[in-house]
Design an enzyme around this catalytic site. Structure first.
Site, short mmCIF file in Angstrom:
data_model
loop_
_atom_site.label_atom_id
_atom_site.label_comp_id
_atom_site.label_asym_id
_atom_site.label_seq_id
_atom_site.Cartn_x
_atom_site.Cartn_y
_atom_site.Cartn_z
N THR A 24 -6.40 58.90 -35.20
CA THR A 24 -7.41 59.48 -36.11
C THR A 24 -6.79 61.01 -36.01
OG1 THR A 24 -8.68 59.49 -34.09
CG2 THR A 24 -8.99 57.66 -36.06
N SER B 172 -4.58 64.39 -29.33
CA SER B 172 -4.28 63.16 -29.73
C SER B 172 -5.68 62.33 -29.56
CB SER B 172 -3.10 62.29 -29.00
OG SER B 172 -2.17 62.99 -29.45
N SER B 173 -6.18 61.56 -30.77
CA SER B 173 -7.30 60.67 -30.53
C SER B 173 -7.31 59.44 -31.18
CB SER B 173 -8.70 61.65 -30.89
OG SER B 173 -9.75 60.81 -30.43
N SER B 174 -7.74 58.43 -31.16
CA SER B 174 -7.97 57.17 -31.89
C SER B 174 -8.82 56.23 -31.74
CB SER B 174 -6.53 56.52 -31.22
OG SER B 174 -6.78 55.67 -30.04
#
Length: 381
Positions: free
Chosen positions: A78, A88-90
């Site tokens: 995401t 960074s993210s998810s």
């Protein structure tokens, strides 16, 4: 009598849960209910996918294509460091999320601390199972704001999103029954044990062998030594700051790009290795050799478990059907033979599973931000 068909997202969630049960990721009814009843699509307002880059979606008006993507067993990136979040993210792969929820052994009324809010979906699942308070810590202000908005959109209650450094945990909040970590870390900050209830546990992806296998760590008694026991193979994006990002990288760092292998190493190799036993083999190799990492070939044809030379310019890719050397020379032949011998030892030793591995944790001295880190992995007897 007329009946109303369930909404499309609910049908998609039901299918996902059936898939996760078939994979063995979902074992208990509370976890199944949470995955069915907490709408994942409300936590996804966009994601990155291949060369297309970022795709924005309307979480409240999902298209059939969006539902198919969101309710598949895949993680969704995401945010990336180059966007406004700076990180960074998810939203993690549902099968890994389910395995973590099962391993946490959550019970009604528990007070839970989550490190890494991401989209907020995982904390909403935890709150659904426990009905108790959930505190989730996120270092990116933008990601934290988005998680708050998504939790409100989904009507999730009892979740507090705190913007801050997960290394510090959440001081002053009392004792947590569980601390659940959703990012790869190099070790456990001392503050977490200080904030853990006497019978509590930490569930964390500990960096090892180029991956982040999930470990369960119980609170040590006074003067005791914490011990980690592996739960499942997993991989997570690495944490920022003192939990991982500002520490020296070991030899078996991630991201090595090796020459493309020219063929299979011509030596006997154990047969009948499936997806699960392959993870067991990779852990066995990593438990005996610090050169085991996660790498890729320069053409992208090979990826995953590899054992690299000291300069990380050559090595062998480990695959279920054998070893694929990348390069030539006596050093590489010796390396490939050593890995073959270890694979044979794993096979003749009864193929010990990943879940048999444990280690004591040692508090690293001299660091400005110390961590309890793995101090030698071993197979539990």
């Amino acid at each position: 009598m007329t009946t109303t068909a369930p909404p499309a997202w609910q049908r998609a969630a039901d299918t996902l849960v059936r898939t996760l049960r078939a994979k063995g990721a979902v074992r208990t009814d509370p976890v199944a209910r949470a995955l069915r009843e907490v709408p994942r699509h409300l936590f996804v307002s966009g994601h990155y996918a291949g060369p297309e880059g970022f795709t924005a979606v309307d979480p409240e008006r999902p298209t059939p294509e969006t539902l198919e993507t969101v309710y598949s067993d895949r993680g969704l990136m995401t945010h990336v460091p180059g966007d406004a979040s700076g990180t960074s993210s998810s939203t993690s792969q549902p099968s890994i999320v389910a395995k973590m929820l099962e391993a946490a052994a959550l019970e009604p009324g528990m007070d839970v601390l989550e490190i890494g809010a991401g989209t907020g979906w995982n904390s909403a699942l935890i709150a659904h199972i426990t009905g108790g308070p959930v505190t989730t810590v996120e270092h990116s202000a933008l990601v934290a704001d988005e998680a708050r908005a998504a939790l409100a959109r989904a009507g999730a209650t009892g979740v507090h999103v705190h913007t801050g450094d997960g290394y510090l945990g959440h001081p002053g909040n009392g004792a947590f029954d569980r601390i659940i970590v959703t990012c790869g870390i190099a070790g456990i900050p001392p503050a977490w044990f200080e904030q853990l209830a006497p019978n509590g546990l930490v569930l964390a992806p500990l960096a090892h062998g180029g991956m982040h296998p999930l470990a369960r760590i119980h609170a040590p008694g006074p003067g005791g030594t914490p011990r980690a026991r592996l739960v499942t193979m997993a991989d997570f994006m690495t944490a920022a700051g003192p939990m991982y990002g500002d520490r020296p990288t070991p030899l078996s760092t991630r991201g090595a790009h090796l020459p493309t292998p020219v063929g299979l190493f011509d030596r006997p190799f154990p047969e009948g290795i499936d997806r699960d036993t392959f993870a067991d083999l990779c852990m066995f190799l990593a438990g005996h050799d610090p050169r085991v990492t996660c790498a890729a070939s320069q053409d992208g044809a090979f990826g995953g478990c590899a054992v690299v030379t000291e300069d990380e310019k050559a090595g062998v890719f480990v695959q279920p059907d054998g070893l694929y050397p990348t390069g030539t020379g006596a050093e590489l032949t010796a390396l490939a033979q050593a890995v073959t011998d270890r694979a044979t030892a794993w096979n003749t030793g009864g193929r010990p599973p990943l879940t048999a591995w444990s280690c004591d944790l040692r508090l690293a001295s001299g660091a400005t931000a110390p961590l309890w880190q793995p101090d030698g992995w071993r197979v539990a007897r």
